[in-house]
Design a protein around this motif. Structure first.
Motif, PDB file in Angstrom:
ATOM      1  N   LEU A 185      30.220 -17.876  32.568  1.00 56.00           N
ATOM      2  CA  LEU A 185      28.830 -17.151  32.081  1.00 56.00           C
ATOM      3  C   LEU A 185      28.444 -16.109  33.290  1.00 56.00           C
ATOM      4  CD1 LEU A 185      26.978 -19.740  30.252  1.00 56.00           C
ATOM      5  CD2 LEU A 185      28.138 -17.916  29.103  1.00 56.00           C
ATOM      6  N   GLY A 186      28.704 -15.120  33.151  1.00 59.78           N
ATOM      7  CA  GLY A 186      28.091 -14.006  34.377  1.00 59.78           C
ATOM      8  C   GLY A 186      26.453 -13.855  34.207  1.00 59.78           C
ATOM      9  N   ASP A 187      26.041 -13.776  35.432  1.00 58.71           N
ATOM     10  CA  ASP A 187      24.647 -13.568  35.510  1.00 58.71           C
ATOM     11  C   ASP A 187      23.950 -12.640  34.555  1.00 58.71           C
ATOM     12  OD1 ASP A 187      24.928 -15.615  37.343  1.00 58.71           O
ATOM     13  OD2 ASP A 187      24.780 -14.354  39.056  1.00 58.71           O
ATOM     14  N   LEU A 188      24.608 -11.212  34.587  1.00 59.37           N
ATOM     15  CA  LEU A 188      23.835 -10.346  33.676  1.00 59.37           C
ATOM     16  C   LEU A 188      24.213 -10.616  32.116  1.00 59.37           C
ATOM     17  CD1 LEU A 188      25.151  -7.270  35.468  1.00 59.37           C
ATOM     18  CD2 LEU A 188      22.845  -8.262  35.493  1.00 59.37           C
ATOM     19  N   ASP A 189      25.306 -11.400  32.030  1.00 59.56           N
ATOM     20  CA  ASP A 189      25.717 -11.730  30.395  1.00 59.56           C
ATOM     21  C   ASP A 189      24.705 -12.722  30.264  1.00 59.56           C
ATOM     22  OD1 ASP A 189      27.285 -11.555  28.124  1.00 59.56           O
ATOM     23  OD2 ASP A 189      28.561 -13.208  28.947  1.00 59.56           O
ATOM     24  N   LEU A 190      24.481 -13.867  30.995  1.00 58.34           N
ATOM     25  CA  LEU A 190      23.568 -14.719  30.865  1.00 58.34           C
ATOM     26  C   LEU A 190      22.111 -14.489  30.514  1.00 58.34           C
ATOM     27  CD1 LEU A 190      23.132 -17.950  30.573  1.00 58.34           C
ATOM     28  CD2 LEU A 190      22.858 -18.021  32.981  1.00 58.34           C
ATOM     29  N   GLY A 191      21.785 -13.168  31.052  1.00 63.36           N
ATOM     30  CA  GLY A 191      20.523 -12.500  30.789  1.00 63.36           C
ATOM     31  C   GLY A 191      20.406 -12.318  29.034  1.00 63.36           C
ATOM     32  N   THR A 192      21.553 -11.813  28.720  1.00 64.01           N
ATOM     33  CA  THR A 192      21.349 -11.162  27.314  1.00 64.01           C
ATOM     34  C   THR A 192      21.392 -12.486  26.528  1.00 64.01           C
ATOM     35  OG1 THR A 192      23.199  -9.516  27.822  1.00 64.01           O
ATOM     36  CG2 THR A 192      23.087 -10.450  25.364  1.00 64.01           C
ATOM     37  N   HIS A 193      22.290 -13.498  26.667  1.00 60.81           N
ATOM     38  CA  HIS A 193      22.232 -14.995  25.987  1.00 60.81           C
ATOM     39  C   HIS A 193      20.771 -15.623  26.079  1.00 60.81           C
ATOM     40  CE1 HIS A 193      26.265 -14.403  26.192  1.00 60.81           C
ATOM     41  NE2 HIS A 193      26.553 -14.880  27.358  1.00 60.81           N
ATOM     42  N   LEU A 194      20.051 -15.397  27.404  1.00 62.43           N
ATOM     43  CA  LEU A 194      18.648 -16.022  27.200  1.00 62.43           C
ATOM     44  C   LEU A 194      17.690 -15.222  26.675  1.00 62.43           C
ATOM     45  CD1 LEU A 194      18.431 -16.692  31.334  1.00 62.43           C
ATOM     46  CD2 LEU A 194      18.339 -18.220  29.426  1.00 62.43           C
ATOM     47  N   ALA A 195      17.780 -13.795  26.554  1.00 60.94           N
ATOM     48  CA  ALA A 195      16.898 -12.984  25.432  1.00 60.94           C
ATOM     49  C   ALA A 195      17.121 -13.350  24.232  1.00 60.94           C
ATOM     50  CB  ALA A 195      17.255 -11.501  25.983  1.00 60.94           C
ATOM     51  N   ARG A 196      18.400 -13.588  23.763  1.00 62.71           N
ATOM     52  CA  ARG A 196      18.676 -13.743  22.367  1.00 62.71           C
ATOM     53  C   ARG A 196      18.164 -15.205  21.969  1.00 62.71           C
ATOM     54  NH1 ARG A 196      23.938 -13.495  22.799  1.00 62.71           N
ATOM     55  NH2 ARG A 196      24.476 -11.332  21.600  1.00 62.71           N
ATOM     56  N   THR A 197      18.450 -16.376  22.989  1.00 61.24           N
ATOM     57  CA  THR A 197      17.817 -17.506  22.505  1.00 61.24           C
ATOM     58  C   THR A 197      16.595 -17.390  22.423  1.00 61.24           C
ATOM     59  OG1 THR A 197      19.777 -18.509  23.608  1.00 61.24           O
ATOM     60  CG2 THR A 197      17.859 -19.851  23.022  1.00 61.24           C
ATOM     61  N   GLY A 198      15.615 -16.747  23.114  1.00 57.82           N
ATOM     62  CA  GLY A 198      14.223 -16.637  23.287  1.00 57.82           C
ATOM     63  C   GLY A 198      13.848 -16.034  21.815  1.00 57.82           C
ATOM     64  N   TRP A 199      14.376 -15.088  21.533  1.00 58.81           N
ATOM     65  CA  TRP A 199      14.075 -14.488  20.240  1.00 58.81           C
ATOM     66  C   TRP A 199      14.316 -15.205  19.266  1.00 58.81           C
ATOM     67  CZ3 TRP A 199      16.722  -9.474  22.343  1.00 58.81           C
ATOM     68  CH2 TRP A 199      15.911  -8.869  23.120  1.00 58.81           C
ATOM     69  N   LEU A 200      15.533 -15.939  19.033  1.00 55.05           N
ATOM     70  CA  LEU A 200      15.893 -16.747  18.230  1.00 55.05           C
ATOM     71  C   LEU A 200      14.779 -18.079  17.852  1.00 55.05           C
ATOM     72  CD1 LEU A 200      19.806 -17.136  18.441  1.00 55.05           C
ATOM     73  CD2 LEU A 200      18.543 -15.914  16.520  1.00 55.05           C
ATOM     74  N   ARG A 201      14.349 -18.640  18.870  1.00 52.43           N
ATOM     75  CA  ARG A 201      13.203 -19.660  19.161  1.00 52.43           C
ATOM     76  C   ARG A 201      12.199 -19.133  18.656  1.00 52.43           C
ATOM     77  NH1 ARG A 201      16.282 -24.205  19.652  1.00 52.43           N
ATOM     78  NH2 ARG A 201      17.453 -24.272  21.285  1.00 52.43           N
ATOM     79  N   GLU A 202      11.684 -17.852  18.892  1.00 52.72           N
ATOM     80  CA  GLU A 202      10.476 -17.148  18.208  1.00 52.72           C
ATOM     81  C   GLU A 202      10.517 -16.903  16.713  1.00 52.72           C
ATOM     82  OE1 GLU A 202       9.825 -13.855  20.491  1.00 52.72           O
ATOM     83  OE2 GLU A 202       9.738 -14.957  22.357  1.00 52.72           O
ATOM     84  N   GLY A 203      11.631 -17.153  16.283  1.00 52.95           N
ATOM     85  CA  GLY A 203      11.894 -17.155  14.864  1.00 52.95           C
ATOM     86  C   GLY A 203      12.707 -15.683  14.190  1.00 52.95           C
ATOM     87  N   LEU A 204      13.005 -15.004  15.183  1.00 50.07           N
ATOM     88  CA  LEU A 204      13.899 -13.821  14.850  1.00 50.07           C
ATOM     89  C   LEU A 204      15.163 -14.097  14.144  1.00 50.07           C
ATOM     90  CD1 LEU A 204      11.529 -12.471  16.502  1.00 50.07           C
ATOM     91  CD2 LEU A 204      13.566 -10.747  17.194  1.00 50.07           C
ATOM     92  N   THR A 205      15.844 -13.504  13.286  1.00 56.47           N
ATOM     93  CA  THR A 205      17.014 -13.833  12.964  1.00 56.47           C
ATOM     94  C   THR A 205      18.079 -13.189  13.582  1.00 56.47           C
ATOM     95  OG1 THR A 205      17.118 -11.890  11.520  1.00 56.47           O
ATOM     96  CG2 THR A 205      16.208 -13.760  10.631  1.00 56.47           C
ATOM     97  N   PRO A 206      19.382 -13.608  13.641  1.00 57.47           N
ATOM     98  CA  PRO A 206      20.572 -12.857  14.333  1.00 57.47           C
ATOM     99  C   PRO A 206      20.621 -11.406  14.212  1.00 57.47           C
ATOM    100  CG  PRO A 206      21.351 -15.047  13.748  1.00 57.47           C
ATOM    101  CD  PRO A 206      19.964 -14.632  12.961  1.00 57.47           C
TER     102      PRO A 206
END
Length: 323
Positions: free
Chosen positions: A98-119
């Motif tokens: 997992l690259g650092d910049l790539d991980l930033g994308t995954h963290l953003a996605r996960t946070g939004w999913l946890r907030e209730g957004l759909t994929p």
């Protein structure tokens, strides 16, 4: 078909991202509306508490011009400090970087999913950062990660089989648990219904295109659309361009040839998927076999060496739709 067609692309993986770049270029030259790209999410997984969508991100990064073209995945110029630290904690998978910049994308996605957004909503939010020039839609909002049953009876996530074992373990079956209850992501069915052309990218037919077609309702939408459905062969001269698609094809009893993959998809007039199939110049001799299946057979150079070459392929696929 008009000179500015409405286009839907079914895509996944590196082949899908390169082809999508070509479609964007070809449509921009025509002044056509932006394409809708329906992306495979069978490669998705949870790792170290974050949600990864490898195919969505590959296409996102390619369209944004920030992808690592040498490795074929991840962000250009990325670093791996966090990945190294995870390994020190014996967390994650040591063979899955997992690259650092790539991980930033995954963290953003996960946070939004946890907030209730759909994929689907997450994909739309990720798309705001760069002018992508296409609309990205996941194939479904459900989690239907691909599992591989290998010889001997073990079952593992597709990414473990593909990345860790490099597809050396003989696969017996590919399955997407929960697929029966999945539904197409919002906008997918509507886009197919309203399209003039549906293009099947030269992606892995089994694990990239296969899961999209397996989402309940997608095949029915493709059968019902007035759009022409055109596939682009991922096989050139009897060999896969990259990856291990030949191993996947063998597991479902399909030989590694352009005509065999066309037969696997099937002609729409015979209850299959395709109205036309674009073969590589190296496979010109197979055109009569493809035509005999009940679909238009067209021939063009299919090596996607750069965006211009990919745009040429997209143009040829659109021309095949007219025929």
């Amino acid at each position: 078909m008009t000179s500015s067609p409405r286009v839907v692309v079914l895509a996944g993986g590196v082949g899908g991202s390169k082809f999508t770049l070509g479609v964007r270029e070809a449509l921009a030259r025509r002044g056509a509306p932006q394409a809708t790209v329906v992306v495979n999410t069978g490669d998705d997984l949870w790792l170290s508490g974050v949600r990864l969508q490898p195919d969505v991100d590959s296409i996102l990064y390619a369209l944004a011009g920030v992808n690592d073209t040498e490795r074929g995945w991840g962000r250009a110029g990325d670093t791996e400090r966090v990945n190294h630290e995870l390994q020190q904690w014996d967390a994650g998978w040591p063979w899955f970087t997992l690259g650092d910049l790539d991980l930033g994308t995954h963290l953003a996605r996960t946070g939004w999913l946890r907030e209730g957004l759909t994929p689907t909503q997450v994909a739309e939010r990720l798309s705001r950062r760069w002018p992508l020039g296409v609309r990205l839609l996941p194939m479904t909002d459900a989690e239907v990660d691909t599992r591989v049953l290998v010889e001997g009876g073990d079952v593992m996530h597709f990414q473990e089989w593909w990345t860790r074992h490099r597809a050396r373990l003989v696969p017996r079956a590919f399955e997407n648990a929960g697929m029966d209850a999945a539904r197409p992501a919002p906008g997918v069915i509507e886009a197919i219904a309203e399209a003039d052309v549906v293009l099947v990218a030269p992606s892995n037919p089994v694990v990239s295109i296969g899961p999209i077609l397996a989402v309940p309702g997608v095949r029915e939408a493709l059968a019902a659309t007035s759009a022409r459905v055109v596939g682009v062969s991922p096989i050139i001269g009897g060999a896969v361009v990259r990856g291990m698609a030949d191993v996947c094809l063998a597991a479902i009893g399909v030989e590694t040839s352009a005509s065999a993959v066309a037969r696997h998809y099937g002609a729409r007039r015979a209850g299959g998927l395709l109205d036309a199939w674009l073969l590589a110049e190296e496979d010109t001799g197979l055109a009569p076999d493809v035509a005999a299946l009940g679909m238009t057979a067209a021939v063009a150079p299919l090596w996607m060496r750069d965006v211009a070459a990919s745009a040429h392929i997209a143009d040829a696929a659109l021309a095949a739709a007219i025929r």
